[in-house]
Design a protein around this motif. Structure first.
Motif, mmCIF file in Angstrom:
data_model
loop_
_atom_site.group_PDB
_atom_site.id
_atom_site.type_symbol
_atom_site.label_atom_id
_atom_site.label_comp_id
_atom_site.label_asym_id
_atom_site.label_seq_id
_atom_site.Cartn_x
_atom_site.Cartn_y
_atom_site.Cartn_z
ATOM 1 N N VAL A 95 -6.299 3.719 47.724
ATOM 2 C CA VAL A 95 -5.092 3.905 48.522
ATOM 3 C C VAL A 95 -4.524 5.287 48.239
ATOM 4 N N ASP A 96 -4.305 6.053 49.295
ATOM 5 C CA ASP A 96 -3.638 7.348 49.190
ATOM 6 C C ASP A 96 -2.219 7.171 49.698
ATOM 7 N N LEU A 97 -1.242 7.441 48.830
ATOM 8 C CA LEU A 97 0.161 7.288 49.187
ATOM 9 C C LEU A 97 0.858 8.627 49.123
ATOM 10 N N THR A 98 1.640 8.926 50.142
ATOM 11 C CA THR A 98 2.548 10.066 50.107
ATOM 12 C C THR A 98 3.939 9.461 50.117
ATOM 13 N N ILE A 99 4.640 9.588 49.001
ATOM 14 C CA ILE A 99 5.926 8.940 48.807
ATOM 15 C C ILE A 99 7.025 9.989 48.885
ATOM 16 N N THR A 100 8.057 9.705 49.675
ATOM 17 C CA THR A 100 9.209 10.597 49.761
ATOM 18 C C THR A 100 10.476 9.791 49.517
ATOM 19 N N GLY A 101 11.531 10.488 49.098
ATOM 20 C CA GLY A 101 12.815 9.851 48.861
ATOM 21 C C GLY A 101 13.029 9.457 47.420
ATOM 22 N N ALA A 102 11.981 9.117 46.730
ATOM 23 C CA ALA A 102 12.025 8.748 45.313
ATOM 24 C C ALA A 102 10.599 8.767 44.785
ATOM 25 N N GLU A 103 10.481 8.654 43.508
ATOM 26 C CA GLU A 103 9.183 8.735 42.852
ATOM 27 C C GLU A 103 8.470 7.390 42.834
ATOM 28 N N GLY A 104 7.147 7.434 42.903
ATOM 29 C CA GLY A 104 6.328 6.261 42.653
ATOM 30 C C GLY A 104 6.101 6.165 41.149
ATOM 31 N N VAL A 107 0.388 13.979 42.088
ATOM 32 C CA VAL A 107 0.901 15.334 42.238
ATOM 33 C C VAL A 107 2.280 15.254 42.878
ATOM 34 N N GLN A 108 3.244 15.927 42.278
ATOM 35 C CA GLN A 108 4.567 16.011 42.883
ATOM 36 C C GLN A 108 4.768 17.428 43.381
ATOM 37 N N ASP A 109 5.187 17.523 44.642
ATOM 38 C CA ASP A 109 5.410 18.819 45.264
ATOM 39 C C ASP A 109 6.699 18.731 46.063
ATOM 40 N N VAL A 143 5.137 6.619 52.602
ATOM 41 C CA VAL A 143 6.140 5.646 52.190
ATOM 42 C C VAL A 143 7.441 6.386 51.921
ATOM 43 N N ARG A 144 8.491 5.997 52.649
ATOM 44 C CA ARG A 144 9.818 6.577 52.421
ATOM 45 C C ARG A 144 10.679 5.510 51.767
ATOM 46 N N VAL A 145 11.148 5.813 50.555
ATOM 47 C CA VAL A 145 11.968 4.872 49.789
ATOM 48 C C VAL A 145 13.245 5.573 49.341
ATOM 49 N N THR A 146 14.204 4.781 48.895
ATOM 50 C CA THR A 146 15.467 5.355 48.426
ATOM 51 C C THR A 146 15.630 5.238 46.922
ATOM 52 N N SER A 147 14.719 4.515 46.269
ATOM 53 C CA SER A 147 14.758 4.409 44.806
ATOM 54 C C SER A 147 13.325 4.319 44.287
ATOM 55 N N PRO A 148 13.117 4.661 43.014
ATOM 56 C CA PRO A 148 11.762 4.626 42.451
ATOM 57 C C PRO A 148 11.116 3.252 42.630
ATOM 58 N N VAL A 149 9.811 3.273 42.806
ATOM 59 C CA VAL A 149 9.075 2.036 43.059
ATOM 60 C C VAL A 149 7.839 1.964 42.170
ATOM 61 N N SER A 150 7.621 0.810 41.554
ATOM 62 C CA SER A 150 6.409 0.572 40.770
ATOM 63 C C SER A 150 5.246 0.417 41.740
ATOM 64 N N HIS A 166 5.691 12.885 46.545
ATOM 65 C CA HIS A 166 4.885 12.443 45.420
ATOM 66 C C HIS A 166 3.610 11.866 46.028
ATOM 67 N N VAL A 167 2.498 12.539 45.815
ATOM 68 C CA VAL A 167 1.218 12.117 46.378
ATOM 69 C C VAL A 167 0.406 11.453 45.275
ATOM 70 N N VAL A 168 -0.035 10.223 45.553
ATOM 71 C CA VAL A 168 -0.831 9.466 44.586
ATOM 72 C C VAL A 168 -2.099 8.997 45.278
ATOM 73 N N ARG A 169 -3.219 9.388 44.714
ATOM 74 C CA ARG A 169 -4.524 8.874 45.148
ATOM 75 C C ARG A 169 -4.911 7.841 44.108
ATOM 76 N N ALA A 170 -4.874 6.588 44.494
ATOM 77 C CA ALA A 170 -5.046 5.499 43.537
ATOM 78 C C ALA A 170 -6.318 4.701 43.799
ATOM 79 N N VAL A 171 -6.935 4.257 42.709
ATOM 80 C CA VAL A 171 -8.034 3.297 42.770
ATOM 81 C C VAL A 171 -7.534 2.061 42.031
ATOM 82 N N LEU A 172 -7.497 0.937 42.740
ATOM 83 C CA LEU A 172 -7.051 -0.298 42.131
ATOM 84 C C LEU A 172 -8.172 -0.906 41.307
ATOM 85 N N ASP A 173 -7.823 -1.843 40.446
ATOM 86 C CA ASP A 173 -8.818 -2.380 39.523
ATOM 87 C C ASP A 173 -9.961 -3.120 40.213
ATOM 88 N N ASP A 174 -9.789 -3.477 41.490
ATOM 89 C CA ASP A 174 -10.873 -4.141 42.223
ATOM 90 C C ASP A 174 -11.643 -3.179 43.135
#
Length: 101
Positions: A83-92, A65-67, A43-50, A71-79
């Protein structure tokens, strides 16, 4: 049959219409994807995203982990979706960690 990965990807794209979103991993070959497969996205974004807002569900647990610019987030949703997200451009943006994270 609709797989949860495709539905979650659609939710992510609707929530972040200005983001560049690229799928990698098992979703590149839908025939090899099953309900146990996680969703891997860049995910490439230009501003932080919830991330809860972008994924359309509360996060139950995650590893973050931020490197450099990533910003790499390995997430487990409540259900139970994963989802594994690699976010660039801004923080998740993540919620406060629950006691059982």
């Amino acid at each position: 049959m609709s797989m949860w990965q495709a539905d979650t990807l659609s939710t992510l794209r609707e929530a972040l219409p200005d983001a560049e979103i690229e799928v990698y991993g098992s979703m590149l070959e839908p025939a090899s994807t099953d309900s146990w497969s996680d969703l891997d996205v860049m995910v490439r974004v230009t501003s932080p995203v919830s991330l809860e807002a972008a994924l359309g569900a509360p996060l139950w647990a995650w590893q973050s982990v931020q490197d450099g610019d990533e910003h790499v987030v390995r997430a487990v949703l409540d259900d139970g979706r994963r989802v594994d997200l690699t976010i660039t451009g801004a923080e998740g943006l993540l919620p406060d960690q629950p006691a059982d994270n």
